[in-house]
Design a protein around this motif. Structure first.
Motif, PDB file in Angstrom:
ATOM      1  N   THR A 315     -37.505  31.958  16.390  1.00 39.27           N
ATOM      2  CA  THR A 315     -37.784  33.212  17.183  1.00 39.27           C
ATOM      3  C   THR A 315     -36.637  34.136  17.482  1.00 39.27           C
ATOM      4  O   THR A 315     -35.945  33.554  18.305  1.00 39.27           O
ATOM      5  N   PRO A 316     -36.510  35.331  17.204  1.00 43.58           N
ATOM      6  CA  PRO A 316     -35.442  36.442  18.012  1.00 43.58           C
ATOM      7  C   PRO A 316     -35.376  36.055  19.379  1.00 43.58           C
ATOM      8  O   PRO A 316     -36.490  35.966  20.086  1.00 43.58           O
ATOM      9  N   LYS A 319     -37.820  37.781  21.875  1.00 48.72           N
ATOM     10  CA  LYS A 319     -39.096  37.402  21.623  1.00 48.72           C
ATOM     11  C   LYS A 319     -39.679  36.101  22.251  1.00 48.72           C
ATOM     12  O   LYS A 319     -40.808  35.792  22.162  1.00 48.72           O
ATOM     13  N   TYR A 324     -34.777  28.542  23.333  1.00 48.67           N
ATOM     14  CA  TYR A 324     -34.372  28.132  22.080  1.00 48.67           C
ATOM     15  C   TYR A 324     -34.984  26.823  21.582  1.00 48.67           C
ATOM     16  O   TYR A 324     -35.451  26.772  20.372  1.00 48.67           O
TER      17      TYR A 324
END
Length: 409
Positions: A315-316, A319, A324
């Motif tokens: 996911t970026p 967002k 992570y």
């Protein structure tokens, strides 16, 4: 005969008992525990992300405690284990080769894992690759990363990785070891010299029936809709299967608060009796992998543990909700939280970038003690000498908000 009724907490404990996560191990791990633990889970999913420990090693650590990671590599090398597509890419006991052989012989049914057009287009090159392995022994795709100057023939092309992965999915080659976590492939007929398809093959129906029975055993407690996901099967005809397993006394019907009808595998009959009597306790605290069987089925984790989870590394960053590479935290039979962590190996530091508790979980002394012990053992196993804490919930580790030193022994 009345159907036993279970609280949701008791159902969780039965599942954790089947998964080897109810209590801390009573003794130090031994090399033979690698195979027995994977056999208990049926499958050990493989993932290469190395922000902390790679997932398969971490899944074993959560159950075994401190053990040398090379034991898993040795279990693959000595023939206890094999790799193939099961839940996803997984280690499984090599004795389960028959369960996945039908998939190998119909690779066109394996979706993105096998490209028939690619294999046909490169048929001549692939034949040369097979001949090379036959003559020279096992290979890695990294062996062919760069063409050799002055070489001719098959050494001059580079799509070796796709060739080998296609051959692996089609069962023409198998993974015989990993070097620096890179697959090493050899020809299947050399790896399995005593196997004979005509004599030893299971039909797809027979193999999938055994897979579902494995799933029931490894889940311990299950709803029918949870079974198929374990080996990534299409949803089978459950009423007939459940009726047969119950008639054969392999499963026991129960009812569970908030879940309704469910089943317990007969291997947990003693634990079921304890659970009904309110005597089955959970005492283990552990850091889990995102690919642990307890959480890899996100719907099951939400239904059984009220734990809504997804991996956000793809996911970026703006967002992401939690981080992570976020690791679920188990304490006393409950998924109590999650932490975004990173291992700084050169510095010997485990950095907890952020730790979050689930809604309704209060930072008690018992919870703090369990989490500190689990995090410290996790860090020590990776040869860290310090845990660094960043973002924390209010009230958790109030006396050690920046972290703590640990003994690396």
């Amino acid at each position: 005969m009345s159907v036993p009724h279970l609280s949701l907490a008791a159902a969780r404990r039965l599942h954790l008992a089947a998964q080897g996560l109810l209590k801390k191990p009573r003794r130090r791990a031994r090399p033979a525990d690698i195979l027995s633990t994977i056999s208990q889970m049926s499958l050990l999913q493989i993932d290469t992300i190395n922000i902390v420990a790679r997932s398969p090693y971490l899944v074993l650590f959560s159950r075994l405690g401190d053990y040398p990671q090379h034991w898993l590599d040795e279990a693959l090398r000595n023939g206890d284990l094999m790799e193939y597509w099961a839940h996803e890419a997984c280690f499984l006991p090599r004795s389960d080769f028959a369960l996945v052989r039908h998939r190998m012989l119909a690779p066109e049914n394996m979706g993105w894992k096998y490209r028939s057009a690619w294999m046909a287009e490169h048929d001549e090159e692939i034949a040369k690759l097979i001949a090379h392995i036959e003559q020279n022994g096992p290979v890695r795709s990294a062996d062919f990363a760069h063409p050799r100057k002055g070489a001719s023939g098959w050494w001059d092309w580079k799509p070796h990785k796709r060739h080998l992965e296609g051959l692996f999915t089609a069962g023409k080659v198998m993974v015989v070891e990993r070097r620096n976590f890179q697959r090493v492939y050899d020809l299947t007929h050399r790896v399995m010299p005593h196997w004979d398809d005509e004599r030893d093959m299971l039909t797809q129906v027979e193999a999938e029936t055994r897979m579902l029975e494995n799933s029931a055993r490894s889940l311990g407690l299950f709803r029918p809709q949870w079974l198929a996901d374990y080996y990534r099967l299409r949803q089978p005809a459950m009423p007939g299967l459940l009726a047969r397993l119950q008639e054969e006394q392999k499963i026991i019907p129960v009812s569970v608060d908030e879940l309704g009808p469910a089943w317990v595998h007969a291997s947990l009959a003693a634990e079921l009796t304890q659970a009904v009597e309110g005597k089955l306790t959970a005492t283990h605290s552990a850091v889990l992998s995102p690919f642990d069987p307890v959480v890899w089925d996100r719907k099951r984790a939400e239904q059984l543990f009220n734990f809504s989870y997804r991996l956000e590394c793809y996911t970026p960053a703006p967002k992401r909700q939690y981080g992570y590479f976020v690791l679920p935290l188990l304490h006393a039979g409950q998924l109590v939280g999650r932490m975004d962590a990173k291992m700084h190996r050169k510095e010997g530091v485990l950095e907890i970038i952020a730790l979050y508790l689930e809604a309704g979980v209060r930072p008690t002394t018992a919870l703090e003690g369990g989490l500190k012990s689990a995090i410290s053992e996790f860090a020590r196993w990776q040869h860290a000498t310090r845990v660094v804490l960043k973002h924390l919930p209010d009230g958790l580790f109030a006396a050690e908000r920046s972290g703590w030193e640990i003994d690396s022994a």
